[in-house]
Design an enzyme around this catalytic site. Structure first.
Site, PDB file in Angstrom:
ATOM      1  N   GLY A   5       0.692  -1.495  -0.347  1.00  0.00           N
ATOM      2  CA  GLY A   5       0.056  -0.058   0.037  1.00  0.00           C
ATOM      3  C   GLY A   5       0.597   1.252  -0.009  1.00  0.00           C
ATOM      4  O   GLY A   5       2.247   1.314   0.864  1.00  0.00           O
ATOM      5  N   ARG A  65       0.532  -5.251  -4.874  1.00  0.00           N
ATOM      6  CA  ARG A  65       0.875  -6.052  -3.947  1.00  0.00           C
ATOM      7  C   ARG A  65       1.692  -7.470  -4.578  1.00  0.00           C
ATOM      8  O   ARG A  65       0.833  -8.126  -4.340  1.00  0.00           O
ATOM      9  CB  ARG A  65      -0.632  -6.794  -3.065  1.00  0.00           C
ATOM     10  N   ASP A  96       5.735  -5.821   5.896  1.00  0.00           N
ATOM     11  CA  ASP A  96       6.252  -7.024   5.487  1.00  0.00           C
ATOM     12  C   ASP A  96       5.543  -7.637   4.666  1.00  0.00           C
ATOM     13  O   ASP A  96       7.032  -8.386   4.890  1.00  0.00           O
ATOM     14  CB  ASP A  96       5.372  -7.502   7.368  1.00  0.00           C
ATOM     15  N   THR A 118       4.860   1.690   6.467  1.00  0.00           N
ATOM     16  CA  THR A 118       3.338   1.499   6.711  1.00  0.00           C
ATOM     17  C   THR A 118       2.865   2.526   7.483  1.00  0.00           C
ATOM     18  O   THR A 118       3.494   2.601   8.487  1.00  0.00           O
ATOM     19  CB  THR A 118       3.095  -0.397   7.159  1.00  0.00           C
ATOM     20  N   ILE A 119       1.481   2.714   6.988  1.00  0.00           N
ATOM     21  CA  ILE A 119       0.826   4.147   7.626  1.00  0.00           C
ATOM     22  C   ILE A 119       0.900   2.744   9.098  1.00  0.00           C
ATOM     23  O   ILE A 119       0.208   3.714  10.269  1.00  0.00           O
ATOM     24  CB  ILE A 119      -0.861   3.902   7.295  1.00  0.00           C
ATOM     25  N   ASP A 120       0.218   1.754   9.241  1.00  0.00           N
ATOM     26  CA  ASP A 120      -0.169   0.548  10.096  1.00  0.00           C
ATOM     27  C   ASP A 120       0.832   1.008  11.387  1.00  0.00           C
ATOM     28  O   ASP A 120       0.910   0.539  12.590  1.00  0.00           O
ATOM     29  CB  ASP A 120      -0.295  -0.690   9.450  1.00  0.00           C
ATOM     30  N   ASP A 122       2.941  -1.386  11.928  1.00  0.00           N
ATOM     31  CA  ASP A 122       3.270  -2.164  12.793  1.00  0.00           C
ATOM     32  C   ASP A 122       4.686  -3.677  12.085  1.00  0.00           C
ATOM     33  O   ASP A 122       4.853  -4.590  12.460  1.00  0.00           O
ATOM     34  CB  ASP A 122       1.996  -3.319  12.509  1.00  0.00           C
ATOM     35  N   ARG A 155     -25.985  12.313  18.943  1.00  0.00           N
ATOM     36  CA  ARG A 155     -25.717  10.464  17.595  1.00  0.00           C
ATOM     37  C   ARG A 155     -24.591  10.288  18.070  1.00  0.00           C
ATOM     38  O   ARG A 155     -23.711  10.691  18.714  1.00  0.00           O
ATOM     39  CB  ARG A 155     -25.702  10.981  16.736  1.00  0.00           C
ATOM     40  N   MET A 162      -7.762   2.729   9.238  1.00  0.00           N
ATOM     41  CA  MET A 162      -7.549   1.232   8.856  1.00  0.00           C
ATOM     42  C   MET A 162      -6.487   0.895   9.806  1.00  0.00           C
ATOM     43  O   MET A 162      -5.957   1.597  10.846  1.00  0.00           O
ATOM     44  CB  MET A 162      -6.606   1.809   7.788  1.00  0.00           C
ATOM     45  N   GLY A 163      -6.290  -0.101   9.779  1.00  0.00           N
ATOM     46  CA  GLY A 163      -4.999  -1.241  10.798  1.00  0.00           C
ATOM     47  C   GLY A 163      -5.424  -2.883  10.748  1.00  0.00           C
ATOM     48  O   GLY A 163      -6.238  -3.165  11.231  1.00  0.00           O
ATOM     49  N   ARG A 164      -4.677  -3.469  10.075  1.00  0.00           N
ATOM     50  CA  ARG A 164      -5.310  -4.857   9.197  1.00  0.00           C
ATOM     51  C   ARG A 164      -5.163  -5.679  10.657  1.00  0.00           C
ATOM     52  O   ARG A 164      -6.285  -5.997  11.422  1.00  0.00           O
ATOM     53  CB  ARG A 164      -4.780  -5.335   8.608  1.00  0.00           C
ATOM     54  N   GLU A 214     -10.120  -1.128  11.369  1.00  0.00           N
ATOM     55  CA  GLU A 214     -10.841  -2.475  10.442  1.00  0.00           C
ATOM     56  C   GLU A 214     -10.816  -3.782  10.376  1.00  0.00           C
ATOM     57  O   GLU A 214     -11.336  -4.603  10.016  1.00  0.00           O
ATOM     58  CB  GLU A 214     -10.364  -2.070   8.848  1.00  0.00           C
ATOM     59  N   ARG A 259     -24.227   6.793  12.941  1.00  0.00           N
ATOM     60  CA  ARG A 259     -23.607   6.656  11.744  1.00  0.00           C
ATOM     61  C   ARG A 259     -23.041   5.831  11.784  1.00  0.00           C
ATOM     62  O   ARG A 259     -21.768   5.635  13.136  1.00  0.00           O
ATOM     63  CB  ARG A 259     -23.258   8.329  11.487  1.00  0.00           C
ATOM     64  N   ARG A 268      -4.099   7.713   3.778  1.00  0.00           N
ATOM     65  CA  ARG A 268      -3.189   7.163   3.312  1.00  0.00           C
ATOM     66  C   ARG A 268      -2.737   8.460   2.227  1.00  0.00           C
ATOM     67  O   ARG A 268      -1.812   8.358   1.626  1.00  0.00           O
ATOM     68  CB  ARG A 268      -2.869   6.377   2.669  1.00  0.00           C
TER      69      ARG A 268
HETATM   70  O1  F6P Z   1      -0.177  -1.434   3.639  1.00  0.00           O
HETATM   71  C1  F6P Z   1      -1.479  -1.544   5.105  1.00  0.00           C
HETATM   72  C2  F6P Z   1      -2.941  -0.933   5.204  1.00  0.00           C
HETATM   73  O2  F6P Z   1      -3.143   0.004   5.079  1.00  0.00           O
HETATM   74  C3  F6P Z   1      -4.266  -1.478   5.419  1.00  0.00           C
HETATM   75  O3  F6P Z   1      -4.182  -1.096   6.956  1.00  0.00           O
HETATM   76  C4  F6P Z   1      -5.277  -2.138   4.787  1.00  0.00           C
HETATM   77  O4  F6P Z   1      -5.872  -2.663   5.231  1.00  0.00           O
HETATM   78  C5  F6P Z   1      -4.810  -2.172   3.402  1.00  0.00           C
HETATM   79  O5  F6P Z   1      -3.817  -0.965   3.301  1.00  0.00           O
HETATM   80  C6  F6P Z   1      -5.358  -1.706   2.800  1.00  0.00           C
HETATM   81  O6  F6P Z   1      -5.360  -1.737   1.458  1.00  0.00           O
HETATM   82  P1  F6P Z   1      -5.120  -1.280  -0.383  1.00  0.00           P
HETATM   83  O7  F6P Z   1      -4.890   0.100  -0.883  1.00  0.00           O
HETATM   84  O8  F6P Z   1      -4.621  -2.404  -1.024  1.00  0.00           O
HETATM   85  O9  F6P Z   1      -7.376  -1.039  -0.144  1.00  0.00           O
END
Ligand code: F6P
Length: 335
Positions: A5, A65, A96, A118-120, A122, A155, A162-164, A214, A259, A268
């Site tokens: 990503g 990817r 990774d 990675t923005i995550d 990790d 509300r 994001m954050g897998r 997410e 909502r 990103r």
């Molecule tokens: O790079 C990691 C990430 O930002 C994850 O947090 C997210 O699930 C994924 O990329 C989304 O990637 P794509 O651009 O393929 O939708």
């Protein structure tokens, strides 16, 4: 080569690499991640090509990817292109998955250096990956903005970040912007618990904001919320939809007006913060230093305020997850 990503700060790394080369070093960009190495897509990178790019989001090299190790023929094409282009060393900038490919190429005899991206946030054994700081700022700004509209309408907002596998962006953006509940993959909760916290907050203050990663999965669910039919070359399903799922279930069970908002790729996109521009620049310069010193099989890393290098496999060995003490701290501000 930039893979996986995209991430704010990638161009700062590329600029750092090109500008810090020695006169006898020629830098070429591999286009579109590992796909470019398989398909032989390269571009020369000169000082002019990288002029001013550190302020731009995305990557001038494009990304993908692609996982060459899925197919022996793709691996062979990588080797053929390395020989054809007379590539002496590869700097792989990625998370990774990308770095795992780099480590496999290194084990097969290719001179590689890794840069953690990675923005995550990790990747293990580095304090920060670039792009994370920008993502947290964008996330915090978005949550800040939700307060006034949530309050005006009374509300419950579920905002998905994001954050897998790691909830770094969610916990930091949530903490910075005062979310009333933070839900991250590392610390699952039941839907009952979520409803109790939201209900308490609604009765006391009349509105609530829940920041959810997410990759968060309520204890009751067997599977992640996302597109199970869409799996990338590294076996990851496309996540997304947990905020909507929770908003619907909380509305159904409590009657509150709910909502959901998905920040997704907004986190990103766009220009990197000054922090990420500088971190990316320092990583790029260090990566070129490793190449010049022929110190391969290493990954650049941030330790405190020092840029160091560590064995590539240390970066990919495990995921850097949010420690329990940090989540406990965040909990002090729930409700
Ligand atoms: O790079 C990691 C990430 O930002 C994850 O947090 C997210 O699930 C994924 O990329 C989304 O990637 P794509 O651009 O393929 O939708």
């Amino acid at each position: 080569m930039t893979g996986g990503g995209d991430c704010p700060g990638l161009n700062a790394v590329i600029r750092g690499i090109v500008k810090s080369r020695k006169d006898d070093v020629e830098v070429i960009g591999i286009m579109h991640g590992w796909r470019g190495l398989v398909e032989g897509e390269f571009t020369a990178l000169t000082d002019d090509d990288v002029e001013g790019i550190h302020i731009l989001g995305g990557t001038i090299l494009g990304t993908s990817r692609t996982n060459p190790f899925k197919d022996e023929k793709m691996v062979q094409k990588c080797f053929d292109n390395i020989e054809k282009e007379r590539i002496d060393a590869i700097i792989a900038i990625g998370g990774d998955d990308t770095l795992t490919v780099a480590a496999k190429l290194y084990a097969a005899g290719v001179n590689t250096v890794g840069v953690p991206k990675t923005i995550d946030n990790d990747v293990s054994n580095t304090d920060y990956t670039f792009g994370f700081h920008t993502a947290v700022n964008v996330g915090a700004d978005a949550i800040d903005r939700l307060h006034s509209t949530a309050k005006s309408h009374g509300r419950v907002f579920f905002v998905e970040l994001m954050g897998r596998e790691a909830g770094w962006i969610t916990i930091e953006a949530g903490l910075a912007a005062g979310a009333h509940l933070i839900l991250i993959p590392e610390y699952p909760r039941t839907i009952k618990e979520i409803i109790e916290i939201v209900d308490k907050r609604m009765k006391a203050k009349g509105y609530a904001i829940v920041a959810v990663a997410e990759g968060f999965k309520p204890t009751e669910l067997d599977e992640f919320v996302g597109r199970k039919d869409e799996v990338d070359a590294f076996g990851h399903i496309r996540l997304g939809g947990i905020a909507h799922y929770l908003a619907e279930i909380v509305k159904e069970k409590t009657g509150y007006d709910t909502r959901s908002v998905v920040l997704g790729h907004l986190l990103r996109g766009g220009t990197p913060t000054a922090f990420d521009r500088i971190l990316g620049t320092r990583y790029g310069v260090k990566a070129m230093e490793l190449v010049i010193n022929r110190d391969f099989g290493r990954m650049v890393a941030l330790k405190g305020n020092e840029i160091v290098s560590i064995p590539l496999e240390y970066g990919i060995a495990t995921k850097k997850l949010v420690p329990y003490e940090y989540y406990k701290l965040a909990e002090l501000f729930f409700g």
